[in-house]
Enzyme design. Structure first.
Site, PDB file in Angstrom:
ATOM      1  N   GLU A 118      -8.329   4.743  12.291  1.00 38.34           N
ATOM      2  CA  GLU A 118      -7.323   3.893  13.249  1.00 38.34           C
ATOM      3  C   GLU A 118      -7.423   4.647  14.364  1.00 38.34           C
ATOM      4  OE1 GLU A 118      -3.663   4.088  11.714  1.00 38.34           O
ATOM      5  OE2 GLU A 118      -4.051   3.742   9.791  1.00 38.34           O
ATOM      6  N   ASP A 126       0.210  -1.105   0.111  1.00 41.22           N
ATOM      7  CA  ASP A 126      -0.296   0.244   0.038  1.00 41.22           C
ATOM      8  C   ASP A 126       0.540   1.088   0.234  1.00 41.22           C
ATOM      9  OD1 ASP A 126       0.001   0.662   3.215  1.00 41.22           O
ATOM     10  OD2 ASP A 126       0.253  -1.295   3.076  1.00 41.22           O
TER      11      ASP A 126
END
Length: 285
Positions: A174, A82
């Site tokens: 997150e 990523d």
């Protein structure tokens, strides 16, 4: 008699304590620099303790990876990365020859948006190049607690145009607002997921850390979404539920990319991953 003895012992302890304090005071008076040294050592010890507690201990996995060999999980053949603007300019010709544990790169997850206004400066270029070089690509949105779920969802949809053969949209979440209950936070996350799902008619992928998932997104409704787990430097995933992707290190190295890059694996075959993509999900979810 016993009370008298106890009183004498207390008085003796007090006298010894006073003598010790007096001796220390005399020492510091005779040597004023000793006070500075004593204070400096105390401050340094406190600093070392705080640094270890808040920086080294929570990210011990990263220190081990930087100064030793990272153990990559065995038994998986489908590898990917990523990327975002943090990787800078990528040399895609060199990247095409990159291998992870003897296997070629198969997929690339690309940061697209953040919050309700930000677009990653490298998104358009990375998104186009990933398809041009034959990778299965995906786009992820980085959740912000400063914007509403609805505004973030429409910002992602207005920026990203996924096509057949691309992986489902990804929500990277997150952080939970400290002043919001878990139930309200989960409702916000579901709002984003539902809006984006209505657009693409596929279940978006949820990316988050193992412990964050268990603490804040453990309601059964979230198990309906493909899970991309971030869990570094462990031999196997400790999460007991189903998962599709595993980000297992953030200090990978590949030709064509300066600095570190995240390495990921897919939990299944290449054929299975193709079935997960947009336009190929009939009967899968």
């Amino acid at each position: 008699m016993n009370e008298s003895n106890r009183s004498k012992r207390r008085n003796n302890r007090k006298r010894r304590t006073k003598k010790k304090r007096s001796a220390l005071s005399d020492l510091l008076a005779r040597n004023p620099h000793a006070a500075w040294w004593t204070g400096g050592i105390a401050v340094m010890c406190l600093y070392v303790w705080l640094f270890y507690s808040f920086f080294v201990s929570p990210t011990g996995f990263r220190w081990r990876a930087l100064y030793g060999d990272a153990n990559y999980p065995a038994g998986y053949e489908i590898h990917g990365i990523d990327i975002s603007h943090y990787q800078g300019d990528i040399d895609w010709d060199k990247l095409r020859g990159g291998m992870i544990e003897g296997y070629p790169l198969r997929f690339v997850m690309i940061k697209s948006t953040e919050g309700s206004t930000r677009v990653d400066s490298k998104f358009i270029e990375n998104f186009l190049q990933a398809r041009e070089y034959g990778y299965i690509r995906g786009a992820y949105h980085f959740w912000s607690n400063l914007s509403s779920a609805r505004s973030q969802a429409y910002h992602f949809l207005n920026t990203v145009q996924l096509e057949d053969g691309d992986l489902p949209p990804v929500l990277d979440v997150e952080h939970k607002p400290a002043d919001k209950s878990i139930e309200d936070f989960q409702r916000d996350v579901l709002t984003w997921l539902h809006i984006v799902e209505d657009k693409y008619h596929v279940k978006p992928i949820i990316y988050t850390y193992y412990k964050f998932k268990e603490k804040y997104l453990n309601a059964p409704v979230f198990d309906d979404y493909p899970y991309w787990i971030a869990h570094y430097y462990v031999d196997k995933v400790e999460y007991k539920g189903p998962w599709k992707f595993w980000q297992h290190t953030d200090v990978g190295r590949l030709p064509g990319i300066k600095g570190f890059v995240d390495f990921n694996i897919y939990n299944g075959s290449y054929y299975d991953m193709k079935k997960l993509t947009i336009g190929n999900q009939e009967g899968v979810w």
